[in-house]
Design a protein around this motif. Structure first.
Motif, PDB file in Angstrom:
ATOM      1  N   TYR A  77     -34.153 -26.717 -18.806  1.00 53.36           N
ATOM      2  CA  TYR A  77     -35.072 -25.701 -18.297  1.00 53.36           C
ATOM      3  C   TYR A  77     -34.911 -25.527 -16.786  1.00 53.36           C
ATOM      4  N   ARG A  78     -34.863 -26.636 -16.042  1.00 52.75           N
ATOM      5  CA  ARG A  78     -34.736 -26.543 -14.593  1.00 52.75           C
ATOM      6  C   ARG A  78     -33.387 -25.962 -14.179  1.00 52.75           C
ATOM      7  N   THR A  81     -33.445 -22.009 -15.058  1.00 49.79           N
ATOM      8  CA  THR A  81     -34.268 -21.222 -14.136  1.00 49.79           C
ATOM      9  C   THR A  81     -33.669 -21.234 -12.737  1.00 49.79           C
ATOM     10  N   THR A  84     -30.913 -18.636 -12.731  1.00 55.21           N
ATOM     11  CA  THR A  84     -31.271 -17.269 -13.124  1.00 55.21           C
ATOM     12  C   THR A  84     -31.393 -16.373 -11.901  1.00 55.21           C
ATOM     13  N   TYR A  87     -34.883 -15.035 -10.286  1.00 53.20           N
ATOM     14  CA  TYR A  87     -36.025 -15.817 -10.776  1.00 53.20           C
ATOM     15  C   TYR A  87     -37.117 -15.911  -9.725  1.00 53.20           C
ATOM     16  N   GLU A  94     -44.160 -14.354 -16.165  1.00 54.97           N
ATOM     17  CA  GLU A  94     -42.753 -14.406 -16.561  1.00 54.97           C
ATOM     18  C   GLU A  94     -42.199 -15.824 -16.446  1.00 54.97           C
ATOM     19  N   ARG A  95     -42.632 -16.562 -15.437  1.00 59.61           N
ATOM     20  CA  ARG A  95     -42.146 -17.936 -15.273  1.00 59.61           C
ATOM     21  C   ARG A  95     -42.688 -18.847 -16.370  1.00 59.61           C
ATOM     22  N   SER A  98     -40.869 -18.089 -19.535  1.00 60.94           N
ATOM     23  CA  SER A  98     -39.526 -18.666 -19.475  1.00 60.94           C
ATOM     24  C   SER A  98     -39.567 -20.156 -19.805  1.00 60.94           C
ATOM     25  N   PHE A  99     -40.570 -20.838 -19.278  1.00 63.96           N
ATOM     26  CA  PHE A  99     -40.703 -22.270 -19.552  1.00 63.96           C
ATOM     27  C   PHE A  99     -40.811 -22.530 -21.056  1.00 63.96           C
ATOM     28  N   ILE A 102     -37.438 -21.296 -23.043  1.00 68.14           N
ATOM     29  CA  ILE A 102     -36.288 -22.154 -22.787  1.00 68.14           C
ATOM     30  C   ILE A 102     -36.490 -23.514 -23.450  1.00 68.14           C
TER      31      ILE A 102
END
Length: 236
Positions: A77-78, A81, A84, A87, A94-95, A98-99, A102
């Motif tokens: 995940y880290r 992101t 990206t 980002y 959105e964040r 995404s978490f 992902i």
């Protein structure tokens, strides 16, 4: 205006180290599926096609490999992101989305393993739960997307704990979701993300704290005499 110290975010994992660890973990999981296959360091390295020195760089025993799968989902995940494009311009909503997506995609790579181990010691031996909490804390205290004054609430550990438990509950729901392409889980995540984002970015909190700061600074209601309140709002 109030300002709060920004906590440094977790560093982006080294891609090469991540790839090596993933190779080893996936090799161990494949060996588990083979009848009578030994789960030894040499066997794992042979299955992964790497030297034993690679194993020694990241692990001490083969018992660490299965729990490490969960930790790698958060590293993934880290990494994603961090790589990206744009980002930094994502909204909080959105964040957070995404978490979740992902994380679920990473878990999907070994769905059968997760179904068999998520509620067992294998997962609890990893740092997955604390990693989830740290990732959520980073999101909830990121001044780029969360108003500083809102962090009077979002920065509290009980908020992080509650959202961590909600995240684990979502994963359990996903594990038992038999709808096509886990559509029920997708709908649940979308609704949760929208709800949390509305709470976290609500401007009413910021306005309320600003009003309280103004009242104390001007001693409009005599609140400056209260030691805790006075100290809290004593600085801009």
């Amino acid at each position: 205006m109030l300002h709060f110290a920004q906590r440094p975010l977790n560093p982006i994992p080294d891609p090469d180290a991540f790839a090596e660890k993933k190779q080893l973990v996936e090799a161990a999981l494949r060996l588990e599926e083979k009848p009578d296959a030994p789960l030894t360091i040499s066997a794992v390295c042979a299955e992964a096609g790497v030297k034993e020195s690679v194993f020694e760089r990241h692990f001490q025993t083969v018992d660490e490999l299965r729990p490490a799968f969960y930790d790698l989902t958060l590293e993934q995940y880290r990494m994603l992101t961090g790589a990206t494009t744009g980002y930094e311009d994502f909204s909080f909503e959105e964040r957070l989305a995404s978490f979740y997506y992902i994380l679920l995609d990473a878990l999907e790579e070994q769905r059968a393993f997760v179904q068999a181990t998520f509620s067992t010691r294998v997962r609890s031996q990893s740092s997955f739960r604390s990693g989830v909490r740290e990732a959520l804390r980073d999101l909830l205290t990121d001044a780029d997307v969360v108003p500083n004054t809102n962090q009077l609430v979002t920065g509290l550990w009980p908020v992080h704990e509650v959202l961590t438990e909600v995240t684990l509950a979502i994963i359990r729901h996903w594990l038992h979701d038999e709808t096509p392409d886990q559509e029920a889980t997708t709908a649940l995540v979308d609704k949760l993300v929208a709800f949390v984002a509305e709470l976290v970015t609500f401007r009413g909190v910021s306005r309320g704290v600003t009003l309280a700061w103004y009242i104390v600074q001007n001693d409009s209601l005599g609140l400056g005499r209260l030691p805790i309140v006075g100290r809290l709002f004593s600085r801009q």
